[in-house]
Motif scaffolding. Structure first.
Motif, mmCIF file in Angstrom:
data_model
loop_
_atom_site.group_PDB
_atom_site.id
_atom_site.type_symbol
_atom_site.label_atom_id
_atom_site.label_comp_id
_atom_site.label_asym_id
_atom_site.label_seq_id
_atom_site.Cartn_x
_atom_site.Cartn_y
_atom_site.Cartn_z
ATOM 1 N N ARG A 47 0.827 -1.200 0.000
ATOM 2 C CA ARG A 47 0.000 0.000 0.000
ATOM 3 C C ARG A 47 0.868 1.259 0.000
ATOM 4 N NH1 ARG A 47 -4.428 -0.310 4.641
ATOM 5 N NH2 ARG A 47 -2.653 -0.980 5.905
ATOM 6 N N ILE A 48 0.241 2.375 -0.342
ATOM 7 C CA ILE A 48 0.897 3.679 -0.265
ATOM 8 C C ILE A 48 0.634 4.261 1.121
ATOM 9 C CG2 ILE A 48 1.074 5.983 -1.283
ATOM 10 C CD1 ILE A 48 1.879 3.734 -3.185
ATOM 11 N N TYR A 49 1.675 4.775 1.763
ATOM 12 C CA TYR A 49 1.530 5.379 3.099
ATOM 13 C C TYR A 49 1.900 6.855 3.027
ATOM 14 C CZ TYR A 49 0.947 0.844 5.354
ATOM 15 O OH TYR A 49 0.473 -0.378 5.753
ATOM 16 N N LEU A 50 1.007 7.697 3.548
ATOM 17 C CA LEU A 50 1.239 9.132 3.598
ATOM 18 C C LEU A 50 1.196 9.588 5.058
ATOM 19 C CD1 LEU A 50 -1.122 10.341 0.706
ATOM 20 C CD2 LEU A 50 1.287 9.681 0.564
ATOM 21 N N PRO A 51 2.273 10.220 5.547
ATOM 22 C CA PRO A 51 2.286 10.658 6.944
ATOM 23 C C PRO A 51 1.463 11.915 7.166
ATOM 24 C CG PRO A 51 4.322 11.292 5.869
ATOM 25 C CD PRO A 51 3.543 10.486 4.862
ATOM 26 N N GLY A 52 0.908 12.028 8.359
ATOM 27 C CA GLY A 52 0.141 13.212 8.721
ATOM 28 C C GLY A 52 -0.247 13.161 10.176
ATOM 29 N N LYS A 53 -1.169 14.034 10.569
ATOM 30 C CA LYS A 53 -1.643 14.025 11.952
ATOM 31 C C LYS A 53 -3.159 14.203 11.988
ATOM 32 C CE LYS A 53 -1.102 18.956 13.037
ATOM 33 N NZ LYS A 53 -0.484 19.935 13.954
ATOM 34 N N VAL A 54 -3.749 13.761 13.077
ATOM 35 C CA VAL A 54 -5.194 13.832 13.238
ATOM 36 C C VAL A 54 -5.602 15.259 13.615
ATOM 37 C CG1 VAL A 54 -7.182 12.997 14.545
ATOM 38 C CG2 VAL A 54 -5.331 11.412 13.927
ATOM 39 N N LEU A 55 -6.452 15.858 12.811
ATOM 40 C CA LEU A 55 -7.022 17.161 13.167
ATOM 41 C C LEU A 55 -8.239 16.987 14.063
ATOM 42 C CD1 LEU A 55 -6.897 19.103 9.766
ATOM 43 C CD2 LEU A 55 -5.433 19.437 11.763
ATOM 44 N N SER A 56 -9.114 16.027 13.702
ATOM 45 C CA SER A 56 -10.319 15.768 14.484
ATOM 46 C C SER A 56 -10.871 14.409 14.088
ATOM 47 C CB SER A 56 -11.377 16.861 14.251
ATOM 48 O OG SER A 56 -11.786 16.851 12.895
ATOM 49 N N SER A 57 -11.766 13.892 14.920
ATOM 50 C CA SER A 57 -12.405 12.621 14.604
ATOM 51 C C SER A 57 -13.863 12.659 15.050
ATOM 52 C CB SER A 57 -11.679 11.457 15.280
ATOM 53 O OG SER A 57 -11.739 11.595 16.687
ATOM 54 N N THR A 58 -14.691 11.894 14.349
ATOM 55 C CA THR A 58 -16.107 11.768 14.696
ATOM 56 C C THR A 58 -16.428 10.295 14.851
ATOM 57 O OG1 THR A 58 -16.634 13.731 13.383
ATOM 58 C CG2 THR A 58 -18.457 12.309 13.991
ATOM 59 N N TYR A 59 -16.967 9.924 16.001
ATOM 60 C CA TYR A 59 -17.256 8.522 16.301
ATOM 61 C C TYR A 59 -18.720 8.226 16.001
ATOM 62 C CZ TYR A 59 -17.857 4.279 19.131
ATOM 63 O OH TYR A 59 -18.155 3.010 19.567
ATOM 64 N N SER A 60 -18.987 7.139 15.261
ATOM 65 C CA SER A 60 -20.369 6.799 14.921
ATOM 66 C C SER A 60 -20.705 5.351 15.267
ATOM 67 C CB SER A 60 -20.632 7.044 13.435
ATOM 68 O OG SER A 60 -19.747 6.287 12.635
ATOM 69 N N GLY A 61 -19.982 4.760 16.208
ATOM 70 C CA GLY A 61 -20.292 3.412 16.665
ATOM 71 C C GLY A 61 -19.530 2.346 15.914
ATOM 72 N N ASP A 62 -19.852 2.195 14.622
ATOM 73 C CA ASP A 62 -19.185 1.145 13.842
ATOM 74 C C ASP A 62 -17.871 1.613 13.230
ATOM 75 O OD1 ASP A 62 -20.524 2.924 12.200
ATOM 76 O OD2 ASP A 62 -20.925 1.432 10.644
ATOM 77 N N ARG A 63 -17.651 2.914 13.203
ATOM 78 C CA ARG A 63 -16.419 3.435 12.623
ATOM 79 C C ARG A 63 -16.190 4.868 13.077
ATOM 80 N NH1 ARG A 63 -18.252 4.135 6.260
ATOM 81 N NH2 ARG A 63 -19.953 5.604 6.600
ATOM 82 N N ALA A 64 -15.016 5.370 12.746
ATOM 83 C CA ALA A 64 -14.681 6.764 13.032
ATOM 84 C C ALA A 64 -14.335 7.464 11.724
ATOM 85 C CB ALA A 64 -13.510 6.846 13.993
ATOM 86 N N LEU A 65 -14.678 8.736 11.626
ATOM 87 C CA LEU A 65 -14.296 9.547 10.476
ATOM 88 C C LEU A 65 -13.222 10.520 10.930
ATOM 89 C CD1 LEU A 65 -14.697 10.505 7.544
ATOM 90 C CD2 LEU A 65 -16.447 12.072 8.393
ATOM 91 N N TYR A 66 -12.038 10.396 10.325
ATOM 92 C CA TYR A 66 -10.906 11.236 10.698
ATOM 93 C C TYR A 66 -10.696 12.346 9.676
ATOM 94 C CZ TYR A 66 -9.488 7.571 13.978
ATOM 95 O OH TYR A 66 -9.446 6.675 15.018
ATOM 96 N N SER A 67 -10.385 13.525 10.177
ATOM 97 C CA SER A 67 -9.872 14.606 9.354
ATOM 98 C C SER A 67 -8.380 14.682 9.607
ATOM 99 C CB SER A 67 -10.553 15.935 9.721
ATOM 100 O OG SER A 67 -9.996 16.995 8.978
ATOM 101 N N LEU A 68 -7.589 14.514 8.542
ATOM 102 C CA LEU A 68 -6.141 14.426 8.675
ATOM 103 C C LEU A 68 -5.466 15.589 7.950
ATOM 104 C CD1 LEU A 68 -5.597 10.628 7.869
ATOM 105 C CD2 LEU A 68 -6.038 11.665 10.101
ATOM 106 N N ALA A 69 -4.431 16.140 8.580
ATOM 107 C CA ALA A 69 -3.568 17.118 7.925
ATOM 108 C C ALA A 69 -2.317 16.371 7.476
ATOM 109 C CB ALA A 69 -3.202 18.248 8.881
ATOM 110 N N MET A 70 -2.174 16.196 6.170
ATOM 111 C CA MET A 70 -1.060 15.416 5.653
ATOM 112 C C MET A 70 0.205 16.268 5.585
ATOM 113 S SD MET A 70 -3.138 13.020 5.445
ATOM 114 C CE MET A 70 -1.859 11.802 5.138
ATOM 115 N N ASP A 71 1.357 15.635 5.773
ATOM 116 C CA ASP A 71 2.639 16.348 5.706
ATOM 117 C C ASP A 71 2.873 16.964 4.335
ATOM 118 O OD1 ASP A 71 2.933 15.430 8.264
ATOM 119 O OD2 ASP A 71 4.697 14.177 7.885
ATOM 120 N N MET A 72 2.253 16.367 3.298
ATOM 121 C CA MET A 72 2.422 16.875 1.938
ATOM 122 C C MET A 72 1.603 18.142 1.687
ATOM 123 S SD MET A 72 0.085 14.051 -0.072
ATOM 124 C CE MET A 72 0.275 14.837 -1.646
ATOM 125 N N GLY A 73 0.789 18.556 2.677
ATOM 126 C CA GLY A 73 0.068 19.817 2.573
ATOM 127 C C GLY A 73 -1.411 19.701 2.284
#
Length: 354
Positions: free
Chosen positions: A291-317
């Motif tokens: 797989r392709i891996y892109l580094p970044g950090k978590v800006l925020s997350s939303t939990y909905s029970g069966d999964r989470a939706l992450y907003s990520l700020a990637m190092d590539m901008g």
């Protein structure tokens, strides 16, 4: 033969052009939705089909016959409006019977047809009530019954469920789809709701700035969009802008230092790569698994029970959104993570400003 052919329709309001060379072939018995944001031209096109607006150029053929200049009452189309337009002083039975009376159908046949259509929309016991005594969903079904009782060649629906709450909309979508399957009448629906369009339609015409951006099945619109606009409008997406070049035996997409091998792709100086949020994962570290891996950090997350939706700020901008498993807990805001995706799960887009 297609039940409806829309050929090269242009529409002007003075010097302003609202539709640009719109063409669609709609097959007999299809459920087609015109989908797009406000101002995309979908309602204008519906009004032209209904005969409420004249075309500036182009033709409309119904079973091979040009109906472009026919008045609305001569087109034999059923109409369901956003506000239902029921007669408040008439009972449910009389509202539904009205188009048959106008057509001078015999009384016995009127009663027979009204009874049958009331059963189809599950309102048989409400025949004697008035519109004000019905819920919004019941009024919608009365409007639908009235539009279908005279057996129209085609049914036009102008956002008929937009005023209903979400749960009722979902229930009525299923009922409308069942009615369509039962009758086999060609349905053309207008909406700005992507989920509604995907749930009900055989094919969807995505409109943007008065043009057809793509006319296709829900699956192809979601998994194989032609342009960035379609990819963004139909569902959530992450999109990288770059270029594709042939490197040896491999077609390679490159953007901001990211290299993604593609199974097969034309050489494109400008290209875009779509990664759906559900086709990627959030990992603690990169591993060598293809797989392709892109580094970044978590800006925020939303939990909905069966999964989470992450907003990520990637190092590539770039800022990306990713669905992740929530079984092992949620990555904290600010955590350093890796977004991972398989090259085969990406979709190459034709770069477009529209």
């Amino acid at each position: 033969m297609s039940s409806l052919e829309i050929k090269n329709i242009d529409k002007f309001y003075g010097a302003t052009q609202a539709l640009f060379d719109v063409s669609l072939n709609i097959e007999m018995g299809e459920f087609v939705t015109l989908l797009g944001p406000s101002g995309s031209g979908k309602t204008t096109l519906l009004k032209i089909l209904a005969g409420f607006e004249p075309v500036s150029s182009g033709t409309i053929l119904m079973n091979g016959r040009d109906i472009s200049l026919l008045s609305p009452e001569k087109r034999n189309f059923g109409l369901v409006f956003q506000g239902y337009a029921l007669f408040p002083h008439m009972t449910v039975h009389d509202n539904i019977a009205y188009p048959l009376k106008v057509r001078r159908v015999a009384k016995d046949e009127i009663n027979e047809r009204v009874t049958a259509i009331l059963d189809l929309v599950q309102l048989g016991k409400f025949a004697g009530r008035y519109p004000a005594e019905l819920s919004g969903g019941q009024q919608q079904r009365v409007a639908l019954a009235r539009a279908l009782v005279f057996k129209p060649d085609l049914l036009l629906l102008d956002e008929p469920m937009s005023a209903l709450d979400k749960k009722l909309r979902v229930d009525l979508q299923e009922e409308l789809r069942d009615i369509h399957r039962t009758l086999g009448t060609t349905f053309i629906n207008v909406t700005h709701d992507q989920e509604e369009a995907m749930h009900m339609s055989d094919r969807i015409a995505v409109m943007n700035h008065g043009r057809i951006a793509q006319f296709d099945t829900a699956f192809n619109l979601y998994r194989r969009p032609d342009t960035r606009f379609v990819a963004d409008f139909v569902g959530k997406s992450n999109i990288l802008s770059g270029e594709v070049a042939q490197e040896g035996d491999t077609a390679m997409f490159r953007a901001n230092g990211v290299a993604v091998p593609l199974a097969e792709a034309p050489t494109m100086l400008d290209a875009e790569l779509m990664i759906r949020p559900e086709d990627s994962t959030v990992e603690v570290e990169a591993v060598n698994d293809g797989r392709i891996y892109l580094p970044g950090k978590v800006l925020s997350s939303t939990y909905s029970g069966d999964r989470a939706l992450y907003s990520l700020a990637m190092d590539m901008g770039e800022n990306f959104i990713v669905y992740g498993s929530a079984r092992a807990g949620i990555h904290a805001d600010g955590a350093q993570v890796q977004m991972a995706f398989a090259p085969g799960d990406c979709t190459l887009l034709r770069k477009s400003n529209g």
